[in-house]
Design an enzyme around this catalytic site. Structure first.
Site, mmCIF file in Angstrom:
data_model
loop_
_atom_site.group_PDB
_atom_site.id
_atom_site.type_symbol
_atom_site.label_atom_id
_atom_site.label_comp_id
_atom_site.label_asym_id
_atom_site.label_seq_id
_atom_site.Cartn_x
_atom_site.Cartn_y
_atom_site.Cartn_z
ATOM 1 N N LYS A 66 117.795 2.111 29.451
ATOM 2 C CA LYS A 66 118.450 1.473 28.304
ATOM 3 C C LYS A 66 117.662 0.228 27.879
ATOM 4 C CE LYS A 66 122.811 -0.624 26.947
ATOM 5 N NZ LYS A 66 124.214 -0.866 27.247
ATOM 6 N N GLU A 116 112.239 -0.917 38.766
ATOM 7 C CA GLU A 116 111.996 0.357 39.455
ATOM 8 C C GLU A 116 111.456 1.399 38.479
ATOM 9 O OE1 GLU A 116 114.721 -1.458 39.540
ATOM 10 O OE2 GLU A 116 115.638 -1.487 41.542
ATOM 11 N N GLY A 121 125.286 1.754 30.553
ATOM 12 C CA GLY A 121 124.376 2.609 31.322
ATOM 13 C C GLY A 121 125.119 3.694 32.101
ATOM 14 N N ARG A 122 126.206 3.301 32.772
ATOM 15 C CA ARG A 122 126.918 4.266 33.620
ATOM 16 C C ARG A 122 127.815 5.199 32.820
ATOM 17 N NH1 ARG A 122 128.124 -0.931 34.441
ATOM 18 N NH2 ARG A 122 130.239 -1.699 34.033
ATOM 19 N N GLU A 138 130.612 -0.180 39.912
ATOM 20 C CA GLU A 138 129.942 -1.126 39.013
ATOM 21 C C GLU A 138 130.910 -1.559 37.908
ATOM 22 O OE1 GLU A 138 125.417 -1.082 38.386
ATOM 23 O OE2 GLU A 138 126.153 -0.340 36.477
ATOM 24 N N HIS A 145 134.120 18.153 58.816
ATOM 25 C CA HIS A 145 133.526 18.094 60.155
ATOM 26 C C HIS A 145 132.842 16.764 60.411
ATOM 27 C CE1 HIS A 145 134.393 22.284 61.138
ATOM 28 N NE2 HIS A 145 134.250 22.467 59.839
ATOM 29 N N LYS A 151 118.483 -9.125 41.709
ATOM 30 C CA LYS A 151 117.277 -8.824 40.921
ATOM 31 C C LYS A 151 116.425 -10.072 40.765
ATOM 32 C CE LYS A 151 119.107 -5.262 37.795
ATOM 33 N NZ LYS A 151 119.458 -4.989 36.406
HETATM 34 O O1 LIG Z 1 118.888 1.937 31.977
HETATM 35 P P1 LIG Z 1 118.365 0.668 32.557
HETATM 36 O O2 LIG Z 1 118.345 -0.433 31.545
HETATM 37 O O3 LIG Z 1 117.009 0.877 33.170
HETATM 38 O O4 LIG Z 1 119.353 0.176 33.684
HETATM 39 C C1 LIG Z 1 119.561 0.925 34.848
HETATM 40 C C2 LIG Z 1 120.774 0.458 35.597
HETATM 41 O O5 LIG Z 1 120.638 -0.889 35.978
HETATM 42 C C3 LIG Z 1 121.906 -1.556 35.874
HETATM 43 O O6 LIG Z 1 121.860 -2.416 34.789
HETATM 44 C C4 LIG Z 1 122.222 -2.385 37.067
HETATM 45 O O7 LIG Z 1 122.084 -1.697 38.256
HETATM 46 C C5 LIG Z 1 122.902 -0.422 35.629
HETATM 47 O O8 LIG Z 1 124.037 -0.844 34.990
HETATM 48 C C6 LIG Z 1 122.076 0.514 34.842
HETATM 49 O O9 LIG Z 1 122.646 1.788 34.777
#
Ligand SMILES: O=P(O)(O)OC[C@H]1O[C@](O)(CO)[C@@H](O)[C@@H]1O
Length: 549
Positions: A207, A213, A268-269, A354, A385, A513
């Site tokens: 987003k 990452e 995002g979620r 979240e 189990h 972060k």
């Molecule tokens: O889509 P982006 O901006 O890379 O964010 C990834 C994720 O990082 C967060 O902002 C925090 O973990 C989430 O809410 C989001 O889904």
């Protein structure tokens, strides 16, 4: 509402009622009410919910509906669907429902109908998916695409990954979809190991397009491609982006003609319904993706219009509040009896934790009651189990959702009957339990000597009264899956409304972060650090020395 929900008469009435419920046994509720199971069930969009195995009487439900009214749940639902900026800390509307608004009813944000934009992106997705799936989209050597790698994390990974897995029965081996999320290089390298750069398409899904990452993985993936292609022009054929940030996409080197946009009013979620769902459409086809949207839309319409007492997300949300706030439950188990739904608990962990892992109200007042539960689970029967022992006989209450299908996509002998026999048996056992007298009688009948039976009776006693919801669908299809996910989204929202919190921001992930950014620089420099608390300092210095050795 500016006062805390636990200061209201509706809350106090529930506290009082909780005392009255202390000695109520669910098995007695069934015995005294022959129509309990018929009255405590709802069917919506292909999902059949039985919520009769809860520690709830008609009065409990009435009091919970009063609580929902006190919290103005219906007002908040209307505000969400109307595009009001209910994500107050980020001053944004919350409109994942617009992404699957199959009626095209106008939804305004700042006086603008968002639907034409939503539909334009869907049309572009359809065209692109058609090109890739038909083999018309060619890589740098003129070959069709065989593997798609989605690079994203959190909401840009968990949703599409879970749905692609859940719809495994609809995929094809011609186009394989992979997901890379972890910044651990192992994840990318292990994924790329068997792939051919000339036939691999990367989706960089973020987003913000700033997530460490994702950008790190995307950069390494681009290097991997260019090492084979030896021509920067190959990037346009092998990289597409899904983002709200055109500037950053362009700065990364992806042509914005290969970018699929979405909007800041999609959290995002909650984004798998947007272009973030591109891997889903590639895996199962655009038509199936639309069926997923339609299932969610059917649940949205129900949620928007049904009265609380008949509203599936509202009922489930309130039962969750009942256990979290009045019975001390701290966790909520999601137990899919369907191998295809194995990633649902992990997906819902982000969705719920979240969203509702918050300690202050929308107005910033600290709450003194429990908010979001720890969500966890594993598919049945594996979970049985592993951890069901604690659910049955442990000292804490763990409300659980059992989810299963009447028909399997893989009817193999009597596997499905065995699977579902376990589903039904577990919910029955959790509800009924086994009294000490029953345990004793069973053992004596089986010929166990009296003394031994008396010793074992306590161990073989099950308290029961453990609440479960049973969700059955005829078959796991894109439509029923869409409805199921939307059900949980709305359940989360209603709980957030009752607790008075903003379910749509996530400030809690920021501090870690920021600190990681500082520490990364120190690790890069490789000099002994003198800063930080004593524990972190010594861990860092051990790590730095270890890297030098
Ligand atoms: O889509 P982006 O901006 O890379 O964010 C990834 C994720 O990082 C967060 O902002 C925090 O973990 C989430 O809410 C989001 O889904």
């Amino acid at each position: 509402m500016t006062s805390l929900i636990n200061q209201t008469p509706a809350w106090r009435a529930l506290e009082q009622h909780r005392q009255e419920m202390q000695s109520v046994a669910m098995r007695d509720l069934f015995a005294s009410d022959p129509v309990r199971a018929e009255t405590m069930r709802l069917s919506v969009a292909g999902l059949h919910l039985d919520y009769s195995k809860n520690l709830a009487t008609p009065q409990t439900l009435a009091l919970l509906f009063d609580l929902a009214e006190t919290a103005d749940v219906s007002g908040w639902i209307a505000r969400m669907f109307a595009g009001e900026p209910i994500n107050n800390t980020e001053e944004r509307a919350v409109l994942h429902v617009a992404l699957r608004n199959r009626s095209n009813r106008p939804i305004q944000v700042d006086g603008q109908d968002v639907m034409p934009g939503v539909n334009r992106v869907l049309e572009r997705l359809e065209a692109f998916v058609g090109l890739v799936r038909s083999g018309e989209w060619k890589g740098f050597q003129g070959q069709s695409i065989r593997d798609v790698v989605n690079i994203g994390i959190g909401g840009s990974n968990l949703g599409p990954k879970m749905v692609c897995t859940a719809l495994g029965a609809y995929g094809s081996n011609d186009l394989r979809v992979h997901f890379v999320s972890n910044v651990d290089g192992t994840h990318l390298l292990e994924t790329l190991n068997d792939l051919d750069p000339a036939r691999t398409l990367f989706i960089v899904a973020s987003k913000t397009f700033t997530t460490q990452e994702t950008m790190t993985n995307a950069t390494s993936a681009r290097d991997w491609l260019l090492a084979a292609a030896r021509d920067p022009a190959a990037v346009a054929k092998h990289f597409v982006a899904v983002s709200t940030n055109a500037e950053k996409v362009s700065a990364f080197g992806i042509d914005t003609r290969n970018m699929f946009g979405f909007w800041d009013w999609v959290g995002g979620r909650y984004s798998l319904w947007s272009a973030i769902g591109l891997p889903i459409a590639l895996a199962v086809g655009y038509e199936r993706f639309v069926e997923l949207l339609e299932g969610a839309f059917a649940m949205d319409e129900h949620f928007r219009t049904a009265p609380s007492a008949k509203n599936m997300p509202v009922v489930l949300a309130l039962l969750g509040v009942w256990y979290a706030n009045f019975w001390g439950a701290r966790t909520h188990a999601v137990l899919p009896y369907d191998q295809y739904l194995r990633l649902l608990p992990a997906y819902l962990q982000q969705g719920d934790m979240e969203s509702n892992g918050k300690g202050v109200t929308r107005e910033g007042i600290a709450v003194d009651y429990t908010t979001g539960p720890v969500v966890w689970g594993e598919p049945g029967t594996d979970g049985q189990h592993a951890f069901y022992q604690l659910i049955h006989q442990g000292t804490q209450m763990i409300p659980a959702d059992f989810i299963g299908a009447i028909k399997s996509h893989n009817e193999l002998g009597d596997h499905h009957l065995k699977l579902m026999a376990n589903f039904f048996a577990q919910t029955e056992a959790l509800m009924r339990g086994r009294t000490t007298e029953e345990a004793l009688a069973e053992m004596l009948n089986a010929g166990v000597p009296v003394e031994r039976a008396q010793v074992l009776a306590q161990h073989r006693t099950f308290p029961g009264n453990r609440p479960t919801n049973s969700l059955l669908m005829e078959r796991l299809t894109p439509f029923t899956l869409g409805a199921l996910i939307a059900l949980y989204e709305h359940r989360i929202f209603v709980q957030g409304v009752v607790w008075g919190i903003n379910s749509f921001d996530q400030w809690g992930v920021e501090l870690g972060k920021q600190l990681a950014g500082v520490i990364l620089e120190e690790l890069g420099e490789g000099r002994v650090v003198a800063d930080h608390d004593a524990s972190t300092r010594s861990l860092l210095n051990d790590f730095i020395r270890g890297r030098r050795a």
